[in-house]
Design an enzyme around this catalytic site. Structure first.
Site, PDB file in Angstrom:
ATOM      1  N   TYR A   1      -5.713  -3.897  10.714  1.00  0.00           N
ATOM      2  CA  TYR A   1      -6.077  -4.641   9.606  1.00  0.00           C
ATOM      3  C   TYR A   1      -7.653  -5.060   9.586  1.00  0.00           C
ATOM      4  CZ  TYR A   1      -4.235  -6.487   5.110  1.00  0.00           C
ATOM      5  OH  TYR A   1      -3.846  -6.634   3.841  1.00  0.00           O
TER       6      TYR A   1
ATOM      7  N   GLY B   1       0.332  -4.761   1.901  1.00  0.00           N
ATOM      8  CA  GLY B   1      -0.743  -5.000   1.104  1.00  0.00           C
ATOM      9  C   GLY B   1      -0.434  -5.925  -0.085  1.00  0.00           C
TER      10      GLY B   1
ATOM     11  N   HIS C   1       0.830  -1.276   0.142  1.00  0.00           N
ATOM     12  CA  HIS C   1      -0.097   0.001   0.075  1.00  0.00           C
ATOM     13  C   HIS C   1       0.931   1.296  -0.040  1.00  0.00           C
ATOM     14  CE1 HIS C   1      -4.189   1.387   1.396  1.00  0.00           C
ATOM     15  NE2 HIS C   1      -3.729   2.260   0.654  1.00  0.00           N
TER      16      HIS C   1
END
Length: 266
Positions: A137, A107, A63
C-alpha cells in the site's frame, strides 16, 4: 452505465450500479464516479451521498484485480484512476457521505474513509486487504488510515486483512452511525445528516471542509529521506514474485503460495 446520479433537494445521490461485478473499482468505474462528483459540485449541491447496488451482500469488492499491472510498475501510482478518485472525494468542497449496507473490501474501504462521514447498516463490514494479494500500500493511504483510526487499529486491519463489523468500526471511529437495518439506515441518513446539512450555510460548511483538508495534509508531512525509504520498500514488493503470485492466485481462485521473506527488504 456503471454510475447513476439523482439530484434531489440539493443532494446528489451517486450510486454504483455494477452489482453483477460487485462494484469493483475499475478504471471506468472510478472515472465515472469522478465525473459524477464534479457534476454534483457544478450543480451547486450541498452534499453527496455515495451508495451502491448490493449483490450477495457486497457493497464494493474494491480495486479491480484484473487491472493491476504485472509489468513492474506501481499499482497505486499517483495518477491511477482509483487514487484520483480518492483525492476527488477528499477535495470536492462539499461533504460526501458514504451510505453502506453490505461488505466493503480493499480499495473500497479507503474510498469510504475518504468520505467525510460514513453511515452503515448493522450488517456492514469493512476490510482492507492488500496483504492478502501481496500489494504494497502507498504512504498516503497508510497515513489516511492512521489518522482516521489510530495506528494500532490501522495495523490490525492491514496486517490481518480480516473484516471488522459495523459496531467495531463505530467504536474505533471508522464510521459515524450504525442503523439496525436498511429501512432505519434511510431514516438515519435523512434525519440525522441530510436535513441538518440542507439547513446550514454551505459557504461555511465548504470553508470548514477545505480547512480540514489543509490541516490533515499539514499534520502528515514526512521527510524526503523517509519518503524515499518507503518507496524503496514498496518497489521491492510490487517488483517481486509474491505480488505476481497474489494476483494470479486470486484470478485462478486458489490459495497463494508466497515465498518472500521479511529479510528480503533488509
Amino acid at each position: 452505465m456503471l454510475v447513476n446520479t439523482e439530484i434531489k433537494d440539493r443532494i446528489a445521490y451517486i450510486k454504483m450500479q455494477n452489482g453483477k461485478h460487485f462494484n469493483c473499482l475499475s478504471e471506468e468505474m472510478c472515472l465515472d464516479l469522478i465525473t459524477a462528483i464534479k457534476e454534483a459540485y457544478a450543480q451547486e449541491c450541498v452534499g453527496i451521498v455515495l451508495r451502491a447496488e448490493v449483490n450477495r451482500q457486497v457493497w464494493s469488492a474494491g480495486h479491480d484485480i484484473r487491472e493491476l499491472p504485472l509489468d513492474g510498475s506501481d499499482p497505486l501510482a499517483f495518477n491511477v484512476p482509483m487514487e484520483e478518485l480518492l483525492r476527488e472525494v477528499q477535495d470536492v468542497p462539499i461533504p460526501v457521505i458514504a451510505c453502506v449496507d453490505g461488505t466493503v473490501w480493499g480499495g473500497a474501504c479507503d474510498l469510504c474513509l475518504s468520505c467525510d462521514m460514513i453511515v452503515s447498516s448493522k450488517n456492514a463490514t469493512f476490510a482492507i486487504t492488500p496483504a492478502k494479494i501481496g500489494i504494497p500500500y502507498n504512504a498516503s493511504g497508510l497515513l489516511h488510515f492512521i489518522n482516521q483510526l489510530g495506528i494500532n487499529k490501522a495495523r490490525e486491519m492491514f496486517f490481518l486483512g480480516t473484516p471488522i463489523e459495523a459496531e467495531d468500526a463505530l467504536n474505533v471511529g471508522l464510521i459515524n452511525h450504525v442503523a439496525e437495518d436498511n429501512e432505519a439506515l434511510e431514516k438515519l441518513l435523512e434525519e440525522h445528516f441530510l436535513a441538518p446539512l440542507r439547513r446550514n450555510s454551505i459557504l461555511s460548511v465548504s470553508a470548514i471542509k477545505r480547512q480540514f483538508r489543509i490541516l490533515s495534509r499539514a499534520s502528515t508531512v514526512i521527510s524526503a529521506e523517509s519518503f524515499e525509504r518507503i518507496n524503496a520498500y514498496r518497489q521491492k514488493v510490487y517488483g517481486g514474485d509474491d505480488y505476481k503470485e497474489g494476483i494470479n492466485s486470486f484470478l485462478e481462485k486458489r490459495a497463494p503460495n508466497y515465498k518472500g521473506k521479511a529479510s528480503d527488504l533488509d
